[in-house]
Design a protein around this motif. Sequence first.
Motif, short mmCIF file in Angstrom:
data_model
loop_
_atom_site.label_atom_id
_atom_site.label_comp_id
_atom_site.label_asym_id
_atom_site.label_seq_id
_atom_site.Cartn_x
_atom_site.Cartn_y
_atom_site.Cartn_z
N HIS A 50 53.45 -84.32 -8.17
CA HIS A 50 52.10 -84.40 -8.62
C HIS A 50 52.12 -85.74 -9.80
O HIS A 50 51.15 -86.32 -10.48
CB HIS A 50 51.49 -83.34 -9.74
N SER A 51 53.39 -86.46 -9.80
CA SER A 51 53.57 -87.44 -10.82
C SER A 51 54.28 -88.61 -9.99
O SER A 51 53.48 -89.52 -9.29
CB SER A 51 54.16 -87.12 -12.08
N ARG A 79 53.39 -89.91 -6.52
CA ARG A 79 51.54 -90.52 -6.42
C ARG A 79 52.01 -92.09 -6.83
O ARG A 79 50.99 -92.45 -6.33
CB ARG A 79 50.80 -89.76 -7.35
N HIS A 80 53.22 -92.44 -7.26
CA HIS A 80 53.11 -93.70 -7.50
C HIS A 80 53.43 -94.42 -6.14
O HIS A 80 54.37 -94.17 -5.43
CB HIS A 80 54.19 -94.18 -8.45
N SER A 124 56.93 -93.85 -2.95
CA SER A 124 56.35 -93.12 -1.76
C SER A 124 56.09 -94.19 -0.56
O SER A 124 55.42 -93.75 0.31
CB SER A 124 55.07 -92.50 -1.91
N MET A 149 49.08 -93.59 -11.20
CA MET A 149 49.58 -92.60 -10.17
C MET A 149 48.49 -91.78 -9.66
O MET A 149 48.48 -91.46 -8.69
CB MET A 149 50.56 -91.58 -11.08
N LYS A 150 47.44 -91.76 -10.50
CA LYS A 150 46.19 -91.00 -10.10
C LYS A 150 45.47 -91.74 -9.04
O LYS A 150 45.03 -91.36 -7.90
CB LYS A 150 45.04 -90.73 -11.08
N GLY A 162 46.72 -94.48 -7.31
CA GLY A 162 47.61 -95.03 -6.15
C GLY A 162 47.86 -96.29 -5.93
O GLY A 162 48.22 -97.18 -5.20
#
Length: 447
Positions: A64-65, A68-69, A73, A329-330, A332
Amino acid sequence: MDSLPDLNQIKTITKNGGRLKEEDEQLSPMARLFHEPGSNVYIISMLGCKTKIDPHVVKQNLLHSLVRHPRFSSLQVVDEETRGIRWVPTNVNIDNHVIVPELDPNIAFPEKFVDDYISNLSKSPIENSKPLWDLHLLDIKTNDDEGTGVFRFHHSLGDGLSLMTLLLACTRKSSDPDALPTLPITKNSGYIKFTRVWSVLEVLWNSIVAVVMFVLTVLFLKDTKTPLKGSIGVENRPRRFVRKSVNLADIKVVRNAMNVTLNDVVLGVTQAGLSRYLNRRYISGESGNDNETYDRMKNDIIPKNIRLRATFFFNLRATTTIDTLVETMKTGTTGRWGNQIGYVLLPFTIGLKHNPLDYVKEAKAVIDRKKASFEPLYTYFVVYLVLKLFGIKALMIHVTSYVDKMMFVISADEETIPDPQQLCDDLQESLHLIKTSVLEMESDKTK
């Protein structure tokens, strides 16, 4: 570390294959540089925990952190047509990135085991079939910690400041589990501050001198051959990681008494520690006897006029806040992410000094000139040339502070510096001598 495959061995894609999308970004020139032979670099970061680490909790929080970056990923893939490297989004299997080795809880020397474990990480690359990062959770009790986490990132993911801020963005306050940690923010984020007309001329003059010295260094001003200078192929050899903690209060005592910065004190201590270590190496090389080496340590037998330069890093971005990275991170997006660091060539004056405070004074004078110049900016643009010419050094000294401790972390080529723990001890002893001299100076003023 230089054990990654070259660009031709990185997985390739074609536009017809359907994997390359319009929104896929190319790696920046700086990030691509960290894939070049001779300059493949990993950042290894260690986190000590006061409680035992629960791998399940860690994995869930990373999903969740950090995951997300976009950079954490995505695969780094070569475009077959352009030969450029692109970030290609992928699905992350967290179990492939969080490694929990089975360890004997009764290991005799846990600190040495952790150091050896970290050193072994520098001997193998991360498979490029997944995003280039991993986290190793060591369930072993040391003198300071109940458990240790070791992050390993390929440098193409970002610079040290980006990664440290990102890791902090993955944490919360112990007093308020829903609140982000707070950090002091400096209003003036730039490293150059113009306060008067003369300061503009000073910056221009220092910049010209720095450029000339850089060009001369490229042409013929090489570092003197000393026991600290690595031989050809140093970038391919294993590295040893060792640590030494000192009291941050001791650093502050020197800072306050001499009216300098913490960085000035640390650079002075580093210069003094390297001088002690190098003097020891020259003495032991002559005598070959440890007892005789100890007896002769007060004698300076270091050759005169040694040319020894360090590469000192400057952060070139505006202040990066934790809140900004949380939003990154939220959503993207990457924002002002990446490798935005400049370098200066920092000359060290090597030799034993009668007054240990001279190390700090000289360090302050040099770093003040470097701060009042554009050298970090232009080296940012010629960093490719810098690494091609100078390569990865045989010795890197990292300094970090947390709460009331400051830690020297040494990354050394085992062949060039077979006893890095001795260098750590010399750094600690140098700080002691400098602090003692400061206290004596303050005592003399009150008499």
